[in-house]
Design an enzyme around this catalytic site. Structure first.
Site, PDB file in Angstrom:
ATOM      1  N   HIS A   1      46.203  36.720  43.254  1.00 50.11           N
ATOM      2  CA  HIS A   1      45.210  37.197  44.225  1.00 50.11           C
ATOM      3  C   HIS A   1      43.899  37.585  43.552  1.00 50.11           C
ATOM      4  O   HIS A   1      42.822  37.315  44.100  1.00 50.11           O
ATOM      5  CB  HIS A   1      45.737  38.407  45.020  1.00 50.11           C
ATOM      6  CG  HIS A   1      46.566  38.056  46.224  1.00 50.11           C
ATOM      7  ND1 HIS A   1      46.127  37.236  47.238  1.00 50.11           N
ATOM      8  CD2 HIS A   1      47.815  38.439  46.578  1.00 50.11           C
ATOM      9  CE1 HIS A   1      47.072  37.119  48.164  1.00 50.11           C
ATOM     10  NE2 HIS A   1      48.119  37.840  47.781  1.00 50.11           N
TER      11      HIS A   1
ATOM     12  N   CYS B   1      53.160  36.667  52.307  1.00 47.61           N
ATOM     13  CA  CYS B   1      51.948  37.352  51.846  1.00 47.61           C
ATOM     14  C   CYS B   1      51.348  38.131  53.011  1.00 47.61           C
ATOM     15  O   CYS B   1      51.291  37.624  54.140  1.00 47.61           O
ATOM     16  CB  CYS B   1      50.946  36.322  51.337  1.00 47.61           C
ATOM     17  SG  CYS B   1      49.392  37.048  50.751  1.00 47.61           S
TER      18      CYS B   1
ATOM     19  N   HIS C   1      52.380  36.761  41.707  1.00 48.33           N
ATOM     20  CA  HIS C   1      51.797  36.575  43.051  1.00 48.33           C
ATOM     21  C   HIS C   1      50.552  37.450  43.192  1.00 48.33           C
ATOM     22  O   HIS C   1      49.515  37.001  43.701  1.00 48.33           O
ATOM     23  CB  HIS C   1      52.837  36.942  44.123  1.00 48.33           C
ATOM     24  CG  HIS C   1      52.334  36.884  45.536  1.00 48.33           C
ATOM     25  ND1 HIS C   1      52.804  35.977  46.457  1.00 48.33           N
ATOM     26  CD2 HIS C   1      51.404  37.639  46.188  1.00 48.33           C
ATOM     27  CE1 HIS C   1      52.174  36.174  47.625  1.00 48.33           C
ATOM     28  NE2 HIS C   1      51.323  37.175  47.481  1.00 48.33           N
ATOM     29  N   GLU C   2      50.637  38.701  42.704  1.00 45.74           N
ATOM     30  CA  GLU C   2      49.503  39.625  42.853  1.00 45.74           C
ATOM     31  C   GLU C   2      48.369  39.306  41.881  1.00 45.74           C
ATOM     32  O   GLU C   2      47.194  39.403  42.249  1.00 45.74           O
ATOM     33  CB  GLU C   2      49.974  41.082  42.686  1.00 45.74           C
ATOM     34  CG  GLU C   2      51.061  41.525  43.675  1.00 45.74           C
ATOM     35  CD  GLU C   2      50.780  41.160  45.132  1.00 45.74           C
ATOM     36  OE1 GLU C   2      51.750  40.896  45.864  1.00 45.74           O
ATOM     37  OE2 GLU C   2      49.607  41.091  45.530  1.00 45.74           O
TER      38      GLU C   2
END
Ligand SMILES: CNC(=O)c1cccc(C)c1Nc1nc(N2CCN(c3ccccc3Cl)CC2)nc(N2CSC[C@H]2C(=O)NC)n1
Ligand code: NI
Length: 187
Positions: free
Chosen positions: A161, A114, A157-158
């Site tokens: 966030h 990351c 994953h994004e």
């Protein structure tokens, strides 16, 4: 242009916030932000520019990583084959939402990295192998797409966030190399 100096690192509170939806129709500011996020990813994948501006390679970036708590993510996954130069996935997603997902799970064989984490965190990040995502693109068009394996992992994953979740939150504390029997390992 966005550089590593614009990317906040773990410990910064914004990375743990739930980001706000963007208003539609998209503002010029939000469209411009999306373009700059995508440009960063392309630059980070260019050997000369990455070297010149000391950029870490990435295929995904979320607005909270720029200390902007908005539900905007950029994805730039280059083609894996010489024949077809077309990127596998190149888009900016506004208000992305996972509508459904497979029971089957997948994980990157080498673990995840990351841009907001300046240290290797070993362990399998077990995610859904396939997802159906809806989002608005920078022209304000709504899309509903199905993604699997590497592309599905990157988008998850994004999206994590914009929900204040870091990849290592998913790593098994007792046994970082734990993965379910039928997990698909992605090279
Ligand atoms: C700790 N082990 C590891 O990091 C790790 C180690 C080995 C392999 C993998 C596969 C690992 N894992 C991992 N590698 C990546 N890249 C490989 C290099 N590449 C890239 C780099 C330079 C130019 C062009 C490009 Cl294309 C950019 C993408 N990206 C992610 N993630 C996790 S999902 C979001 C995505 C992200 O963009 N992170 C910044 N994980
Ligand atoms: Ni990240």
């Amino acid at each position: 242009m966005i550089t590593m100096d614009d990317i906040i690192r773990e410990g910064h509170p914004t990375l743990r916030e739930v980001a706000k939806e963007v208003d539609l129709p998209l503002s010029e500011e939000d469209i411009e932000l999306g373009k700059r996020m995508q440009e960063f990813l392309k630059n980070s994948q260019d050997p000369e520019l990455a070297e010149k501006y000391q950029l870490r390679g990435g295929v995904g970036l979320a607005a909270p990583q720029l200390n902007i708590s908005k539900r905007i993510i950029a994805i730039e996954i280059p083609s894996q084959s010489e024949e077809n130069p077309e990127p596998l996935l190149s888009t900016v997603m506004y208000n992305p939402k996972i509508l459904s997902h497979s029971v089957q799970q997948a994980a990157l064989e080498e673990g995840e990295g990351c841009l907001s984490v300046d240290r290797p965190v070993p362990g399998y990040v077990v995610r859904n192998a396939r997802i159906t995502v809806s989002y608005y693109d920078m022209n304000g068009e709504q899309h509903k797409i199905r993604l699997k394996h590497y592309m599905a992992i990157v988008v998850q994953h994004e999206i994590d966030h914009i929900n204040g979740i870091m990849f290592y939150d998913h790593i098994n504390k007792e046994n970082p190399n734990y993965a379910p029997e039928d997990v698909i390992f992605i090279q």
